[in-house]
Design a protein around this motif. Sequence first.
Motif, mmCIF file in Angstrom:
data_model
loop_
_atom_site.group_PDB
_atom_site.id
_atom_site.type_symbol
_atom_site.label_atom_id
_atom_site.label_comp_id
_atom_site.label_asym_id
_atom_site.label_seq_id
_atom_site.Cartn_x
_atom_site.Cartn_y
_atom_site.Cartn_z
ATOM 1 N N LEU A 192 -35.204 64.390 0.000
ATOM 2 C CA LEU A 192 -35.639 65.384 -0.972
ATOM 3 C C LEU A 192 -36.936 64.923 -1.625
ATOM 4 C CD1 LEU A 192 -35.032 67.928 -2.804
ATOM 5 C CD2 LEU A 192 -33.925 66.301 -4.372
ATOM 6 N N ALA A 193 -37.992 65.717 -1.453
ATOM 7 C CA ALA A 193 -39.268 65.453 -2.129
ATOM 8 C C ALA A 193 -39.448 66.510 -3.207
ATOM 9 C CB ALA A 193 -40.425 65.514 -1.130
ATOM 10 N N VAL A 194 -39.799 66.072 -4.409
ATOM 11 C CA VAL A 194 -40.026 66.963 -5.542
ATOM 12 C C VAL A 194 -41.503 66.860 -5.906
ATOM 13 C CG1 VAL A 194 -39.403 67.519 -7.926
ATOM 14 C CG2 VAL A 194 -37.658 66.614 -6.352
ATOM 15 N N ILE A 195 -42.205 67.993 -5.806
ATOM 16 C CA ILE A 195 -43.650 68.010 -6.011
ATOM 17 C C ILE A 195 -43.971 68.996 -7.140
ATOM 18 C CG2 ILE A 195 -45.891 68.370 -4.920
ATOM 19 C CD1 ILE A 195 -44.379 68.013 -2.197
ATOM 20 N N ASP A 196 -44.723 68.531 -8.124
ATOM 21 C CA ASP A 196 -45.121 69.366 -9.263
ATOM 22 C C ASP A 196 -46.576 69.794 -9.122
ATOM 23 O OD1 ASP A 196 -42.632 69.186 -10.470
ATOM 24 O OD2 ASP A 196 -43.205 67.507 -11.759
ATOM 25 N N PHE A 197 -46.856 71.003 -9.625
ATOM 26 C CA PHE A 197 -48.193 71.582 -9.569
ATOM 27 C C PHE A 197 -48.577 72.095 -10.953
ATOM 28 C CE2 PHE A 197 -46.162 72.087 -5.486
ATOM 29 C CZ PHE A 197 -47.122 71.601 -4.609
ATOM 30 N N ALA A 198 -49.819 71.875 -11.337
ATOM 31 C CA ALA A 198 -50.304 72.314 -12.646
ATOM 32 C C ALA A 198 -51.006 73.666 -12.519
ATOM 33 C CB ALA A 198 -51.248 71.275 -13.233
ATOM 34 N N PHE A 199 -50.266 74.663 -12.083
ATOM 35 C CA PHE A 199 -50.757 76.038 -12.053
ATOM 36 C C PHE A 199 -49.590 76.967 -12.292
ATOM 37 C CE2 PHE A 199 -50.625 74.833 -7.429
ATOM 38 C CZ PHE A 199 -49.497 75.552 -7.067
ATOM 39 N N ASP A 200 -49.890 78.233 -12.542
ATOM 40 C CA ASP A 200 -48.851 79.179 -12.936
ATOM 41 C C ASP A 200 -48.523 80.228 -11.881
ATOM 42 O OD1 ASP A 200 -51.183 80.586 -13.060
ATOM 43 O OD2 ASP A 200 -50.918 81.299 -15.102
ATOM 44 N N ASP A 201 -49.114 80.127 -10.704
ATOM 45 C CA ASP A 201 -48.882 81.141 -9.676
ATOM 46 C C ASP A 201 -48.989 80.470 -8.313
ATOM 47 O OD1 ASP A 201 -49.336 83.319 -7.767
ATOM 48 O OD2 ASP A 201 -49.568 84.574 -9.548
ATOM 49 N N TRP A 202 -47.990 80.693 -7.471
ATOM 50 C CA TRP A 202 -47.954 80.065 -6.150
ATOM 51 C C TRP A 202 -49.166 80.435 -5.298
ATOM 52 C CZ3 TRP A 202 -45.141 76.009 -5.650
ATOM 53 C CH2 TRP A 202 -43.944 75.886 -6.351
ATOM 54 N N SER A 203 -49.804 81.560 -5.578
ATOM 55 C CA SER A 203 -50.972 81.956 -4.796
ATOM 56 C C SER A 203 -52.137 80.976 -4.984
ATOM 57 C CB SER A 203 -51.417 83.377 -5.165
ATOM 58 O OG SER A 203 -51.896 83.413 -6.490
#
Length: 181
Positions: free
Chosen positions: A147-158
Amino acid sequence: MRLNIPMRRLLLLRHSKADRLQPGTRDHARVLTEPGRADAARIGLYLARHELSPDLACISPSVRTLETWALATAALHPAPPARTEQGLYDATAQTLFKLVAETPAVSRTVILVGHNPGLHEFALMLIASGDIETRERLREGLPTSGLAVIDFAFDDWSRLHGHAGRLERFVTPRSLEWSAI
């Protein structure tokens, strides 16, 4: 002072250990081994205990991925909405990228339950930062039930793009052997 930055979280879960391909059977129909079933349930307990329940689960239609998710989700209450995604079976990193980029923004935390090599390549494509030792462990491979958990600093998957994520954690059944989950 902590800033309130909009975040998205992607969980990549490789299916648990499955039986070997037997003559006369399709790869698609392989079922989990007993150790694989135990690992899937253990990952589910980990997800629940660490409050990693997704808003949306996208699962490959293979028997082993559906079985992995069914065992893992037993620990999640309520069970998150899930959909079977034909494109996850034998998907490339680029296919997975497109699938996630088209995910509705309302889903803040998404899990993909799928297969290697696509999941592993996708994780490596996305990660730019995170604990160096953890990134190196993931670079070595994404084992079954990994299991890899990856965080992103944006508000929309696009807004997803390569090297946009931070590896928040990487968990395997072996790494959980020494913990209380």
